[in-house]
Each structure stands twice: as C-alpha cells, then as structure tokens.
Design a protein around this motif. Structure first.
Motif, PDB file in Angstrom:
ATOM      1  N   MET A   1       0.904  -1.107  -0.167  1.00 36.25           N
ATOM      2  CA  MET A   1      -0.011   0.012  -0.140  1.00 36.25           C
ATOM      3  C   MET A   1       0.826   1.221   0.028  1.00 36.25           C
ATOM      4  N   ALA A   2       1.995   1.304   0.818  1.00 39.83           N
ATOM      5  CA  ALA A   2       2.832   2.260   0.834  1.00 39.83           C
ATOM      6  C   ALA A   2       3.631   2.496  -0.569  1.00 39.83           C
ATOM      7  N   PHE A   3       3.901   1.613  -1.103  1.00 44.91           N
ATOM      8  CA  PHE A   3       4.335   1.691  -2.533  1.00 44.91           C
ATOM      9  C   PHE A   3       3.783   2.069  -3.328  1.00 44.91           C
ATOM     10  N   PHE A   4       2.427   1.596  -3.530  1.00 44.19           N
ATOM     11  CA  PHE A   4       1.437   2.170  -4.545  1.00 44.19           C
ATOM     12  C   PHE A   4       0.780   3.576  -4.178  1.00 44.19           C
ATOM     13  N   ARG A   5       0.868   4.106  -2.964  1.00 43.79           N
ATOM     14  CA  ARG A   5       0.378   5.249  -2.742  1.00 43.79           C
ATOM     15  C   ARG A   5       1.444   6.291  -2.636  1.00 43.79           C
ATOM     16  N   LYS A   6       2.439   6.062  -2.212  1.00 46.98           N
ATOM     17  CA  LYS A   6       3.607   7.162  -2.239  1.00 46.98           C
ATOM     18  C   LYS A   6       5.032   6.668  -3.056  1.00 46.98           C
ATOM     19  N   GLY A   7       5.119   5.498  -3.605  1.00 50.10           N
ATOM     20  CA  GLY A   7       6.210   5.047  -4.244  1.00 50.10           C
ATOM     21  C   GLY A   7       7.189   4.729  -3.670  1.00 50.10           C
ATOM     22  N   SER A   8       7.031   4.414  -2.364  1.00 54.99           N
ATOM     23  CA  SER A   8       8.120   3.889  -1.516  1.00 54.99           C
ATOM     24  C   SER A   8       8.721   2.345  -1.651  1.00 54.99           C
ATOM     25  N   LYS A   9       9.858   2.527  -2.387  1.00 55.19           N
ATOM     26  CA  LYS A   9      10.241   1.135  -2.562  1.00 55.19           C
ATOM     27  C   LYS A   9      10.678   0.603  -1.252  1.00 55.19           C
ATOM     28  N   MET A  10      11.251   1.426  -0.269  1.00 52.32           N
ATOM     29  CA  MET A  10      11.760   0.586   1.041  1.00 52.32           C
ATOM     30  C   MET A  10      10.645   0.161   1.770  1.00 52.32           C
ATOM     31  N   SER A  11       9.578   0.727   1.694  1.00 50.29           N
ATOM     32  CA  SER A  11       8.243   0.045   2.459  1.00 50.29           C
ATOM     33  C   SER A  11       7.913  -1.125   1.801  1.00 50.29           C
ATOM     34  N   LEU A  12       7.923  -1.168   0.584  1.00 58.31           N
ATOM     35  CA  LEU A  12       7.775  -2.457  -0.172  1.00 58.31           C
ATOM     36  C   LEU A  12       8.478  -3.504   0.034  1.00 58.31           C
ATOM     37  N   ILE A  13       9.899  -3.228   0.053  1.00 59.22           N
ATOM     38  CA  ILE A  13      10.695  -4.221   0.458  1.00 59.22           C
ATOM     39  C   ILE A  13      10.792  -4.627   1.823  1.00 59.22           C
ATOM     40  N   GLY A  14      10.736  -3.512   2.815  1.00 58.54           N
ATOM     41  CA  GLY A  14      10.471  -3.822   4.316  1.00 58.54           C
ATOM     42  C   GLY A  14       9.468  -4.689   4.378  1.00 58.54           C
ATOM     43  N   GLY A  15       8.236  -4.261   4.171  1.00 56.57           N
ATOM     44  CA  GLY A  15       7.080  -4.890   4.430  1.00 56.57           C
ATOM     45  C   GLY A  15       6.931  -6.439   3.882  1.00 56.57           C
ATOM     46  N   CYS A  16       7.429  -6.392   2.586  1.00 60.03           N
ATOM     47  CA  CYS A  16       7.435  -8.031   2.071  1.00 60.03           C
ATOM     48  C   CYS A  16       8.256  -8.821   2.912  1.00 60.03           C
ATOM     49  N   GLY A  17       9.511  -8.103   3.203  1.00 61.39           N
ATOM     50  CA  GLY A  17      10.549  -8.889   3.913  1.00 61.39           C
ATOM     51  C   GLY A  17      10.147  -9.213   5.238  1.00 61.39           C
ATOM     52  N   ALA A  18       9.597  -8.459   6.152  1.00 56.48           N
ATOM     53  CA  ALA A  18       9.105  -8.774   7.380  1.00 56.48           C
ATOM     54  C   ALA A  18       7.868  -9.703   7.216  1.00 56.48           C
ATOM     55  N   GLY A  19       7.082  -9.434   6.352  1.00 57.40           N
ATOM     56  CA  GLY A  19       5.849 -10.471   5.919  1.00 57.40           C
ATOM     57  C   GLY A  19       6.395 -11.906   5.739  1.00 57.40           C
TER      58      GLY A  19
END
Length: 113
Positions: free
Chosen positions: A25-43
């Motif tokens: 969601m952070a990636f699609f809303r704000k373009g945050s690649k770090m949020s995508l990587i961090g969220g998927c990594g923690a997930g």
C-alpha cells in the motif's frame, strides 16, 4: 482435506499478511520502494515462522517471529519518534511490540522442546 491452522501459527500468518499489504500500500500510494521491500521482507519472515510452527518446529518458529517483532518494534518505533506521527510507523511499532509479547511468552513455553 484441509489442515487446520493452529492458534500459534495464526498470529504469524496474520502479521505476515498485514506487513506485506502495508508495504504494498505504501508503495502504490507514495512510491516507497523501501516500504515495499521492508513490508514484504518482514511479511516473509512472519510467514516463514508460521510455517515452522505448523510443521512442529515450535521453538524455531516462535524465535523467528520474536526476532522479527522486536526488529519491527525497534525500527518503526524509532521512526515514529523521529517523525512524531503515529501512522504508519507508530502503528507498526505497536503491532510489533504486542506481537513480541506473545511470541516471547511462546518462546519461553517451547524453549525445552
């Protein structure tokens, strides 16, 4: 025939889904690649812990989930303090802290396994 998910694994799978969804969601809303990587990594770590628990490796699964929870609580707690905002970092830190309490209890219960 479906295998019933045990209660201990359920929290890990739920946290895995929440972290991955939040990162996406952070990636699609704000373009945050770090949020995508961090969220998927923690997930992925939470899902891995759930799979370990489901396979009977309770101690290892709960230790992995505890470590992931503590990393979330610490990392996102520091970020929330820096930004002064509860959302999203404070929420994730709070979820991590609550999860760490449960996982810590389960690690103690399963330590002699």
């Amino acid at each position: 025939k479906h295998k019933k998910m045990g209660g201990s694994a359920h929290l890990s799978f739920t946290m895995g889904a929440l972290m991955a969804a939040g990162g996406a969601m952070a990636f699609f809303r704000k373009g945050s690649k770090m949020s995508l990587i961090g969220g998927c990594g923690a997930g992925a770590l939470f899902v891995g812990s759930g799979l370990l628990i489901q396979s009977g490796q309770n101690r290892n699964g709960h230790v992995l989930a505890l470590g992931t929870s503590l990393a979330l609580a610490g990392g996102m707690g520091a970020r929330a303090k820096t930004t002064g905002k509860f959302m999203p970092a404070g929420m994730v830190a709070s979820l991590g802290a609550l999860c760490a309490l449960y996982q810590g209890k389960k690690v103690v219960e399963w330590w002699q396994e």
